[in-house]
Write an enzyme that holds these catalytic residues in place. Structure first.
Site, short mmCIF file in Angstrom:
data_model
loop_
_atom_site.label_atom_id
_atom_site.label_comp_id
_atom_site.label_asym_id
_atom_site.label_seq_id
_atom_site.Cartn_x
_atom_site.Cartn_y
_atom_site.Cartn_z
N GLN A 60 0.79 -1.23 0.00
CA GLN A 60 0.00 0.00 0.00
C GLN A 60 0.82 1.29 0.00
OE1 GLN A 60 -4.09 -0.12 1.56
NE2 GLN A 60 -3.19 0.95 3.28
N GLU A 65 -3.26 9.28 -1.07
CA GLU A 65 -2.40 9.95 -0.10
C GLU A 65 -1.34 10.83 -0.74
OE1 GLU A 65 -1.05 7.03 2.69
OE2 GLU A 65 -3.08 6.65 3.43
N ASP A 112 4.40 0.10 4.10
CA ASP A 112 3.14 -0.38 4.69
C ASP A 112 2.58 -1.41 3.71
OD1 ASP A 112 0.65 -0.92 5.67
OD2 ASP A 112 -0.14 1.11 5.46
N GLU A 126 5.18 -1.81 8.24
CA GLU A 126 3.88 -1.78 8.91
C GLU A 126 2.97 -2.84 8.32
OE1 GLU A 126 0.01 1.15 8.66
OE2 GLU A 126 2.01 2.05 8.50
N ASP A 181 -0.68 -2.02 12.90
CA ASP A 181 -1.76 -1.08 12.60
C ASP A 181 -3.09 -1.83 12.68
OD1 ASP A 181 -3.50 0.85 11.65
OD2 ASP A 181 -2.86 0.68 9.58
N LYS A 202 -3.98 5.84 15.18
CA LYS A 202 -5.00 6.51 14.39
C LYS A 202 -6.18 6.83 15.31
CE LYS A 202 -3.91 4.13 10.03
NZ LYS A 202 -4.33 3.04 9.11
N ARG A 212 -5.46 9.12 7.80
CA ARG A 212 -6.18 8.08 7.09
C ARG A 212 -6.20 8.46 5.61
NH1 ARG A 212 -8.52 4.21 10.63
NH2 ARG A 212 -8.33 2.97 8.74
N SER A 213 -6.57 7.51 4.76
CA SER A 213 -6.57 7.81 3.33
C SER A 213 -7.64 8.83 2.97
CB SER A 213 -6.75 6.53 2.52
OG SER A 213 -7.88 5.81 2.97
N LYS A 226 2.98 9.75 9.91
CA LYS A 226 2.59 9.40 8.54
C LYS A 226 1.45 10.30 8.14
CE LYS A 226 1.39 5.41 7.22
NZ LYS A 226 0.86 4.03 7.09
#
Length: 450
Positions: free
Chosen positions: A167, A209, A250, A307, A334, A359, A388-389, A410
């Site tokens: 990702q 992102e 990730d 991650e 995560d 998060k 978050r995305s 991040k």
């Protein structure tokens, strides 16, 4: 005592154009706080529930069931009534009152998005009333560390419509001396990478992102581009030393896992469709083979952090992964831990990871988030504050990263205003605290030996 005078929620849009919730809180003394709640694409199964309108009276005619009017109603008609008149400075009490009103383990009655929106706006209103920045309100006088950014310059997985299954492919400017210098380093690498991709015939469209989303033939090809971009920008692809820029991944491996097997689904599809340049290659791995695959990547590239290298249900695999590589690499949980202190305690006991991603919307309140961070730090774990995305102009996580001295953040690449807003906020914080500001670079990895 400074009392809450009004709480108001509304439906707004996130960076993907999907509905999310914004909450504002006012106090009798003139304090005001506003927060917009983010939303994830690849989510852990044990995350607190993000309440959407599917299955409610709004479903048929409101954003195709993705609306958050139910969550908005819960704030305006239930939470606001409960909290009005209470002291805004008592964050934990107010968070607990919402949890008691909800009465569910995953906040499914009111919605974690509703509860978090209020929790964040309360913290901001309290800081505003005290005339201090949010990082100082949450972290006190000890808030002084600027985070090392993990910049997601190549997007894949659920964040991009390309052929990469992992990702996020990120760069970490470890050799920089300040946060501002780290962004200057990242800026040069980001634009160098764009030129290299164009030269190789790839597009420079971006994913959710803000990182580039090229159709590459393998994860190794993505890593090769990163190494070359780092070098051509004038820096060293390395995990330590002068001008060092390391790589972080990730994998979001839960998205690849089924019946004990990891499948690179996007690559598999490209091969089956006989797309140009995609030769038959291995696309399925057992847990042990995935661990070996990461070992190959660690040996070949300057990777410092991974991650979700394995699936959230593959606990035994995580334990083996950390046993094998946890002394030299940051192994981040995560989806495995979802910012939940109870689950983190289990991970600590099993020694499944050595770092946790944080998060806010995975757990749903400021107080619970701070509890999880405190537990991680007491266990000697590193912490990474994350976006978050699906994001917005809200910059709360920048303040949170400094407040808890997380050391890492991040929040995407160097494009898209929803990502840049967080970096700009961190630049302002660094300027505000000036001589007391610290940027630790490679020293942020205090619990591993590179």
């Amino acid at each position: 005592m400074s009392k809450i005078s009004k709480i108001k929620a509304r439906e707004v849009l996130d960076s993907r154009g999907n509905p999310t919730i914004q909450v504002e809180v006012w106090t009798e003394a003139g304090g005001h706080g506003s927060a917009i709640v983010p939303s994830g694409a690849s989510t852990g199964t044990r995350e607190a529930l993000e309440l959407r309108d599917g299955g409610t009276v709004y479903e048929s005619n409101w954003f195709g069931g993705k609306g958050v009017q139910t969550a908005v109603d819960n704030v305006n008609n239930k939470i606001a009534v409960l909290l009005k008149g209470h002291c805004v400075l008592n964050q934990r009490k107010l968070d607990n009152m919402m949890l008691q009103l909800d009465k569910t383990e995953n906040k499914s009655a009111l919605g974690a998005n509703a509860i978090l929106g209020v929790s964040l706006a309360i913290a901001k209103a309290a800081a505003d009333e005290l005339k201090i920045p949010l990082y100082r309100y949450l972290g006190g006088t000890n808030a002084h560390q600027l985070p090392v950014p993990m910049l997601n310059v190549i997007n894949g997985g659920e964040h991009a419509s390309n052929t990469l299954d992992f990702q996020e492919f990120m760069i970490m400017p470890l050799g920089a001396k300040t946060f501002k210098q780290a962004l200057q380093v990242a800026n040069k690498i980001f634009h160098t990478l764009a030129k290299l991709l164009k030269k190789a015939g790839h597009g420079t469209q971006v994913g959710d992102e803000g990182g580039f989303a090229p159709n590459l033939k393998s994860h190794e090809e993505a890593l090769d581009f990163l190494v070359k971009a780092i070098e051509e920008a004038g820096f060293r692809p390395a995990t330590e030393g002068e001008n060092a820029v390391a790589i972080a991944i990730d994998a979001a491996a839960s998205e690849l896992y089924h019946d004990g097997i990891y499948t690179f689904k996007k690559l598999k599809k490209a091969i089956e469709e006989k797309r140009q340049g995609f030769e038959p290659t291995r696309v399925q791995f057992t847990t042990e083979e995935m661990i070996q695959y990461f070992g190959h990547l660690f040996h070949t590239y300057p990777i410092i952090s991974v991650e979700d290298g394995l699936a959230e249900s593959d606990w035994k695999g995580f334990v083996r992964f950390t046993q094998k590589f946890g002394k030299t690499h940051q192994i981040v949980g995560d989806d495995l831990t979802v910012t939940n202190a109870k689950i983190l305690a289990e991970a600590i006991e099993k020694k499944a990871i050595n770092s946790i991603l944080i998060k806010l919307n995975q757990i749903g309140t400021v107080s619970e988030t701070l509890d999880t961070i405190e537990l991680a730090h007491k266990a000697g774990y590193t912490t990474v504050i994350s976006h978050r995305s699906g994001e917005s102009e809200d910059t709360t996580i920048a303040d949170l990263a400094v407040a808890v001295n997380a050391g890492q953040i991040k929040t995407g690449s160097l494009s898209r205003t929803d990502r840049i807003a967080k970096y700009n906020r961190l630049l302002a914080i660094e300027e505000a605290i000036q001589s007391t500001a610290q940027y630790k670079g490679e020293k942020v990895f205090f619990n591993i030996k590179k």
